[in-house]
Design a protein around this motif. Structure first.
Motif, PDB file in Angstrom:
ATOM      1  N   GLU A 354       0.837  -1.204   0.000  1.00  0.00           N
ATOM      2  CA  GLU A 354       0.000   0.000   0.000  1.00  0.00           C
ATOM      3  C   GLU A 354       0.870   1.252   0.000  1.00  0.00           C
ATOM      4  O   GLU A 354       0.650   2.195  -0.778  1.00  0.00           O
ATOM      5  CB  GLU A 354      -0.913  -0.019   1.233  1.00  0.00           C
ATOM      6  CG  GLU A 354      -1.526   1.322   1.609  1.00  0.00           C
ATOM      7  CD  GLU A 354      -2.503   1.856   0.579  1.00  0.00           C
ATOM      8  OE1 GLU A 354      -2.774   3.071   0.595  1.00  0.00           O
ATOM      9  OE2 GLU A 354      -3.001   1.050  -0.246  1.00  0.00           O
ATOM     10  N   GLY A 355       1.871   1.274   0.864  1.00  0.00           N
ATOM     11  CA  GLY A 355       2.757   2.426   0.924  1.00  0.00           C
ATOM     12  C   GLY A 355       3.536   2.626  -0.373  1.00  0.00           C
ATOM     13  O   GLY A 355       3.649   3.749  -0.884  1.00  0.00           O
ATOM     14  N   LEU A 356       4.043   1.526  -0.915  1.00  0.00           N
ATOM     15  CA  LEU A 356       4.838   1.608  -2.140  1.00  0.00           C
ATOM     16  C   LEU A 356       4.001   2.042  -3.338  1.00  0.00           C
ATOM     17  O   LEU A 356       4.527   2.652  -4.280  1.00  0.00           O
ATOM     18  CB  LEU A 356       5.485   0.245  -2.421  1.00  0.00           C
ATOM     19  CG  LEU A 356       6.635  -0.168  -1.469  1.00  0.00           C
ATOM     20  CD1 LEU A 356       6.954  -1.643  -1.629  1.00  0.00           C
ATOM     21  CD2 LEU A 356       7.893   0.679  -1.749  1.00  0.00           C
ATOM     22  N   SER A 357       2.709   1.734  -3.334  1.00  0.00           N
ATOM     23  CA  SER A 357       1.857   2.097  -4.472  1.00  0.00           C
ATOM     24  C   SER A 357       1.828   3.604  -4.707  1.00  0.00           C
ATOM     25  O   SER A 357       1.526   4.052  -5.822  1.00  0.00           O
ATOM     26  CB  SER A 357       0.420   1.574  -4.239  1.00  0.00           C
ATOM     27  OG  SER A 357      -0.227   2.313  -3.214  1.00  0.00           O
ATOM     28  N   HIS A 358       2.153   4.393  -3.680  1.00  0.00           N
ATOM     29  CA  HIS A 358       2.100   5.845  -3.806  1.00  0.00           C
ATOM     30  C   HIS A 358       3.406   6.435  -4.385  1.00  0.00           C
ATOM     31  O   HIS A 358       3.447   7.637  -4.642  1.00  0.00           O
ATOM     32  CB  HIS A 358       1.803   6.469  -2.460  1.00  0.00           C
ATOM     33  CG  HIS A 358       0.441   6.136  -1.926  1.00  0.00           C
ATOM     34  ND1 HIS A 358      -0.690   6.833  -2.279  1.00  0.00           N
ATOM     35  CD2 HIS A 358       0.042   5.149  -1.079  1.00  0.00           C
ATOM     36  CE1 HIS A 358      -1.742   6.302  -1.668  1.00  0.00           C
ATOM     37  NE2 HIS A 358      -1.330   5.290  -0.935  1.00  0.00           N
ATOM     38  N   ILE A 359       4.410   5.594  -4.568  1.00  0.00           N
ATOM     39  CA  ILE A 359       5.680   6.125  -5.099  1.00  0.00           C
ATOM     40  C   ILE A 359       6.072   5.473  -6.425  1.00  0.00           C
ATOM     41  O   ILE A 359       7.074   5.868  -7.024  1.00  0.00           O
ATOM     42  CB  ILE A 359       6.846   5.971  -4.091  1.00  0.00           C
ATOM     43  CG1 ILE A 359       7.125   4.503  -3.791  1.00  0.00           C
ATOM     44  CG2 ILE A 359       6.576   6.753  -2.817  1.00  0.00           C
ATOM     45  CD1 ILE A 359       8.403   4.279  -2.987  1.00  0.00           C
TER      46      ILE A 359
END
Length: 361
Positions: A354-359
């Motif tokens: 989830e966190g990585l999807s934003h970068i």
């Protein structure tokens, strides 16, 4: 005006961090350590062209003999092969336990030189002369040294405190734009983990910082140094809150490794900070709006906020070789708010995705 911070270990003063706008007072600061001793300046091929002769002249005035060891610039040279070559130089130059190394350069130079100092003849003294923004606020402080091993970042290292950290803030004027923004990645991290007031200062002075106003940049470096000093003094061997300094590093180091170190450390850390902020939002520790604001703030300092060519699975797999693992569990740093970090040992792969999807671009 000189700025000085004393770093303590077990409530005893160990070394000073001195901020000056030039190298003019380096001999005066170093003389009590170097008088009558041999000095080897360790630097890379980029810094050699800019500052080696000036620093050599300064140290020659207060030392018995000065030699230099120059290795090619780049993270790919921060390895045991380069350390081996440095050992050979020291042996051939007949350096003994009372002689001193001087790390002149950025984080790669400081880490490698410090590791060589920690291990040559079971340990000799060294001085840090950091010339990049990132090294002035982060890697030169705290005594962490190390080299990369088979693309595993800082996998071989030692804690070894310097005698002195001499930061020439004027060196910021020669930094390439991307190196300056890389340093800002670590600086913003300091505000996020420790001081909402410092974070507000960075917001208020953003334009002057970006224009490299040396007065404002000096204040910024000083405050970042205080934050790192306080954390290091409280936890010198990273048994507790020093782990807060690793905010953004778990995913950032994985991205850095997967890029074969082509991406700058501070940029990777900033990407990790963005991902960790969104993980914090997913857990309800901060709002989604706050995570968005952190991302936009990082971007406003000309730091990349996306990465391409990688998958979440690749990054997550790379985190499993993180040296900060404890009993197979990663200590993940999240935010309870700007200026307030916390340690979690139960961050799931789903949350990381989830966190990585934003970068991911």
């Amino acid at each position: 005006m000189e700025k000085r911070i004393t770093v303590h270990l077990n409530n005893q003063p160990v070394y000073d961090i001195v901020l000056e706008p030039s190298f003019q007072r380096l001999a005066e600061e170093a003389e009590c350590f170097t008088a009558g001793r041999k000095v080897c300046i360790v630097t890379d091929s980029n810094v050699e062209k800019l500052y080696l002769e000036e620093v050599k002249a300064q140290l020659s005035s207060c030392s018995r003999q000065v030699t230099s060891f120059v290795f090619p610039a780049g993270e790919e040279y921060k390895n045991l092969d380069t350390v081996r070559s440095l050992y050979e130089h020291l042996i051939l130059s007949k350096f003994d336990r009372k002689d001193i190394l001087v790390a002149l350069g950025g984080g790669v130079v400081g880490d490698l030189c410090g590791f060589a100092a920690a291990t040559y003849l079971r340990g000799i003294s060294f001085i840090q002369v950091p010339t990049t923004l990132l090294s002035q606020v982060d890697s030169s402080i705290g005594g962490k040294t190390g080299v990369d091993f088979d693309a595993y970042k800082n996998m071989v290292g030692a804690f070894h405190m310097p005698l002195l950290v001499y930061s020439n803030t004027g060196a910021l004027l020669t930094l390439p734009k991307e190196q300056f923004s890389s340093g800002m990645g670590e600086i913003i991290k300091h505000g996020l983990i420790r001081s909402a007031d410092y974070y507000s200062f960075l917001e208020a002075e953003r334009e002057k910082i970006l224009s490299r106003d040396l007065d404002i940049c000096g204040k910024m470096i000083l405050e970042s140094d205080y934050i790192k000093r306080d954390v290091v003094e409280e936890d010198p061997k990273e048994q507790g809150i020093r782990a807060f300094l690793n905010f953004g590093h778990t995913l950032g180091h994985a991205i850095e490794k997967l890029s074969d170190f082509r991406m700058l450390h501070g940029h990777c850390v900033a990407l990790g900070c963005i991902a960790a902020s969104y993980i914090s939002a997913k857990r309800g520790l901060i709002s989604h709006t706050e995570a968005e604001q952190i991302r936009n703030f990082i971007q406003s300092f000309h730091i990349p906020v996306t990465v391409s060519g990688l998958s979440a699975d690749q990054v997550i797999e790379a985190t499993k070789n993180d040296k900060k693992m404890e009993a197979g569990v990663i200590k993940f740093i999240l935010l309870n708010g700007v200026g307030e970090a916390c340690i979690y040992k139960n961050v799931t792969e789903e949350e990381m995705r989830e966190g990585l999807s934003h970068i991911f671009a």
